[in-house]
Motif scaffolding. Structure first.
Motif: not given
Length: 487
Positions: A422-444
């Motif tokens: 995958g590619f690095l996705m720049p996030l802010n605080n709110r989107r960081g929490a939403e990003f980790m709640q999405s389905s599939g393996p991931r990390f921030v």
């Protein structure tokens, strides 16, 4: 480029990268094919470019005659060796000769162009005794000079083309050096010798072999962003925090490169005040002789002074350009170092300063060798991205998504994409929490203080890895945490 099979337009993290033309990336691709995709392979082309630059300096310096105070010739081979070692053992060269950046290829091709320009001017800058006493007025002598210099014409414009492909329009500085040299030589034949119109068209044709497909693929954005933002805007405004944000600070930073040269060119910079006094003293003597009516007589040092003038003009143009540019970094003046090394080597050889030269070589070579062996393995362990990668690598999977909050350094992409597709996705605080709640393996990756707030009560199967390290690009220590959601 390798992943996409597209060797025309550079991408980084799935986005266009218009910062630089692609020559350095092409060299790194070749290195990857030989050594694999690793840190060494990314840095190796810069080392090759530095070595080639040193060889070209040696070859050039070995053709520059020297006149000592008593007008006795001294060994030109020593000038070549000394100039090459001065360049190689300068601090800025030591740093950039093993950095995965475009600067060393720019330095190499700018040096080749300056050398070719010198050879095309050689009959005026450093004429032989036969040429001085019997100028090549007959057609046979003129034809001989034309034959001797024709390959340097090709070298001059080819080098300019590749210098542009390395780092853009700054690679055309040798054109300004030649034009300025023409002013004090007062030789109308130089325009005919350089064939500027034909040569520039040839140079642009080489660049167009890459440039036209790149412009077509990006709908002209490579020119708009690459030249507009990374050349013009960098000249008129501060980029990435490197330079002055106000006119007052801009004026204050005008001497920036005339100060930083003493660090960048160390240890040889300790001789720069002496070199300046020497050149200025000889210039004043020449003016006095001219005023006293000796200007028309043969001056045994005039050829050497003309060579110095060519080298000084090239150095001055580079320093003036980057002095006027608002965005400033100490290594921007690297293309002047080969010329500065040649100028200093000629003077040290003429003064027979063997003791000083030997001590500098031994001290700097020993120090740099010790630094190269000890510092990189130690320092790499302090990099935040490196530490987090080493701690989490056993849990990384190719199908993972990953993002970052307030830490978008390229090193994250470099290390983690060796395991993650995958590619690095720049996030802010709110989107960081939403990003980790999405389905599939991931990390921030995010600051530890934010991680403790957003993920204070994360699921038990999630993994966390923290580090306290130094962020070199920003010049500050950081506390980072990697929060990983496995499959």
């Amino acid at each position: 480029m390798i992943e996409r099979g597209d060797y025309v337009v550079p991408y980084f993290n799935n986005h266009f990268r218009f910062d630089k033309p692609p020559l350095t990336y092409w060299a790194q691709i070749a290195s990857y094919k030989i050594f694999g995709e690793n840190d060494f392979a990314a840095r190796f082309p810069s080392a090759i470019a530095a070595a080639l630059t040193a060889l070209s300096i040696f070859a050039w310096g070995s053709r520059l005659h020297i006149a000592s105070a008593s007008q006795a010739r001294v060994g030109t081979a020593r000038v070549g060796w000394r100039a090459a070692m001065i360049f190689t053992l300068s601090l800025q060269t030591f740093l950039h000769a093993k950095a995965a950046v475009a600067d060393m290829w720019l330095v190499f091709f700018v040096t080749l162009a300056h050398r070719a320009g010198y050879e095309l001017l050689r009959h005026r800058l450093s004429p032989s005794a036969d040429q001085t006493s019997n100028p090549p007025e007959d057609r046979f002598a003129a034809a001989n000079i034309k034959h001797q210099t024709s390959h340097w014409w090709w070298m001059f414009y080819l080098s300019l083309a590749f210098a542009f492909l390395a780092k853009g329009p700054i690679g055309w500085v040798p054109l300004a050096t030649v034009a300025a040299t023409k002013l004090f030589l007062h030789d109308v034949e130089l325009a005919r010798r350089f064939k500027f119109v034909r040569g520039i068209l040839f140079m642009l044709g080489i660049v167009a072999l890459w440039g036209v497909p790149a412009l077509i693929q990006t709908h002209g954005q490579f020119l708009v962003v690459g030249i507009g933002r990374h050349v013009i805007s960098r000249s008129l405004a501060t980029m990435e925090g490197h330079g002055a944000n106000s006119f007052g600070m801009y004026l204050l930073l005008l001497p920036f490169y005339f100060v930083t040269i003493f660090l960048s060119f160390f240890p040889w910079s300790i001789k720069l005040p002496w070199l300046i006094r020497k050149l200025w003293g000889e210039k004043k003597v020449g003016i006095i002789r001219l005023r006293q009516g000796y200007g028309g007589q043969a001056d045994p040092d005039s050829n050497g002074n003309r060579i110095d003038n060519y080298l000084v003009i090239g150095i001055a143009i580079i320093f003036i350009i980057f002095t006027l540019v608002k965005t400033k970094l100490p290594h921007y003046t690297l293309p002047a170092f080969p010329l500065l090394a040649l100028l200093l080597a000629r003077r040290l050889t003429a003064e027979n300063a063997a003791h000083f030269f030997r001590n500098c070589v031994l001290a700097s070579a020993s120090a740099y060798l010790a630094i190269a062996l000890v510092v990189p393995p130690f320092v790499s362990r302090l990099f935040p991205a490196y530490q987090l990668f080493q701690e989490s690598r056993d849990y990384l999977r190719p199908n993972m998504e990953f993002g970052a909050v307030d830490f978008n350094e390229p090193s994250l992409v470099w290390y983690f994409r060796s395991r993650v597709h995958g590619f690095l996705m720049p996030l802010n605080n709110r989107r960081g929490a939403e990003f980790m709640q999405s389905s599939g393996p991931r990390f921030v990756v995010l600051p530890t203080s934010i991680a403790e707030t957003l993920f204070a009560e994360h699921p038990e199967n999630w993994k966390t890895f923290s580090t306290h390290a130094f962020n070199i690009p920003k010049g500050k220590r950081v506390d980072l945490t990697l929060v990983l959601k496995p499959e």
